[in-house]
Design an enzyme around this catalytic site. Sequence first.
Site, PDB file in Angstrom:
ATOM      1  N   SER A  98       0.833  -1.196   0.000  1.00 17.98           N
ATOM      2  CA  SER A  98       0.000   0.000   0.000  1.00 17.98           C
ATOM      3  C   SER A  98       0.878   1.261   0.000  1.00 17.98           C
ATOM      4  O   SER A  98       1.668   1.473  -0.921  1.00 17.98           O
ATOM      5  CB  SER A  98      -0.939  -0.037   1.203  1.00 17.98           C
ATOM      6  OG  SER A  98      -1.969   0.912   1.068  1.00 17.98           O
ATOM      7  N   ASP A 223      -9.690  -5.456  -4.187  1.00 13.51           N
ATOM      8  CA  ASP A 223      -9.147  -4.387  -3.349  1.00 13.51           C
ATOM      9  C   ASP A 223     -10.043  -3.158  -3.417  1.00 13.51           C
ATOM     10  O   ASP A 223     -10.302  -2.618  -4.493  1.00 13.51           O
ATOM     11  CB  ASP A 223      -7.727  -4.039  -3.819  1.00 13.51           C
ATOM     12  CG  ASP A 223      -6.926  -3.260  -2.794  1.00 13.51           C
ATOM     13  OD1 ASP A 223      -7.522  -2.449  -2.067  1.00 13.51           O
ATOM     14  OD2 ASP A 223      -5.706  -3.470  -2.728  1.00 13.51           O
ATOM     15  N   HIS A 251      -7.509  -5.814  -0.069  1.00 16.60           N
ATOM     16  CA  HIS A 251      -6.294  -5.043   0.175  1.00 16.60           C
ATOM     17  C   HIS A 251      -5.281  -5.847   0.997  1.00 16.60           C
ATOM     18  O   HIS A 251      -4.080  -5.665   0.851  1.00 16.60           O
ATOM     19  CB  HIS A 251      -6.654  -3.738   0.894  1.00 16.60           C
ATOM     20  CG  HIS A 251      -5.597  -2.702   0.863  1.00 16.60           C
ATOM     21  ND1 HIS A 251      -4.954  -2.310  -0.292  1.00 16.60           N
ATOM     22  CD2 HIS A 251      -5.043  -1.949   1.863  1.00 16.60           C
ATOM     23  CE1 HIS A 251      -4.065  -1.370  -0.016  1.00 16.60           C
ATOM     24  NE2 HIS A 251      -4.096  -1.139   1.279  1.00 16.60           N
TER      25      HIS A 251
END
Length: 271
Positions: A98, A223, A251
């Site tokens: 991320s 995601d 995610h």
Amino acid sequence: MGYYIGVEPGVNIYVEDINPGGGKTIFFIHGWPASHKMFEYQFNQLPKMGYRCIGMDMRGFGKSDKPWSGYDYNRLADDVRCVVEALKLEGITLGGHSTGGAVAIRYVARHNAFGVAKLALFAAAAPSLIKRPYFPYGLNREDVINIIQDTYSDRPKMLQGFGDMFFFQYVTQPFSEWFFQLGLEAASWSTAAVANTWLDEEGLFSDLGKIFVPTLILHGIHDRVCRFPLAEAQKEGIKNSKLIPFEYSGHGLFYDQCDKFNKELAQFAGA
């Protein structure tokens, strides 16, 4: 083995070094708003395969110092450089999840891949976490502004809501609580400051073209934070890259499909 590394006067970064006597090294940069602990299910498996695993807590998060400033991608990438130099790392696989993926991209571009032989991106927040006039695939700008405002008014509620959209597959209530606590370890000001960086940072678009090391892109198709078109943009922008979709992941693909994640990363790092 855990220790602190100074990155500037008064700011120390916490580093966890698992199996320091192992073979090839994988350096993990965590995502917002967690810490190196988010990779627990990698750290208890990859060393069994002979890998040295290093996890750092970004400034403001986990066990690292929490200064008032320094939360732009350039400074965060410079912190990584300090750790790489202090540990005398060479030929590593640099992996980021991320926001950590965005920092990893900035590091390779800004520091000419110093010490890095390969790059691995896990649900990376690049080239932009938010929608822009020329990039319609991210989150709405207003949603990020709400995250920042909620951080200042009711951070536990914000973290709970973020955790609820993090995983695609079922997680137990105890696991959810553990993951929630990782976010609480951060400072509120650093949590908000990194979110502000998402709004202002546009340099990752050009950074993608500066990456020359082999790159593995792992991304969940479900995601809801860093949507799958971001992975496709990474694949298009990084010349020597390979994209592997995770069909049953959101995610948190490092946990949603943990075995597949560990296998793909180990094969890439060891090749």
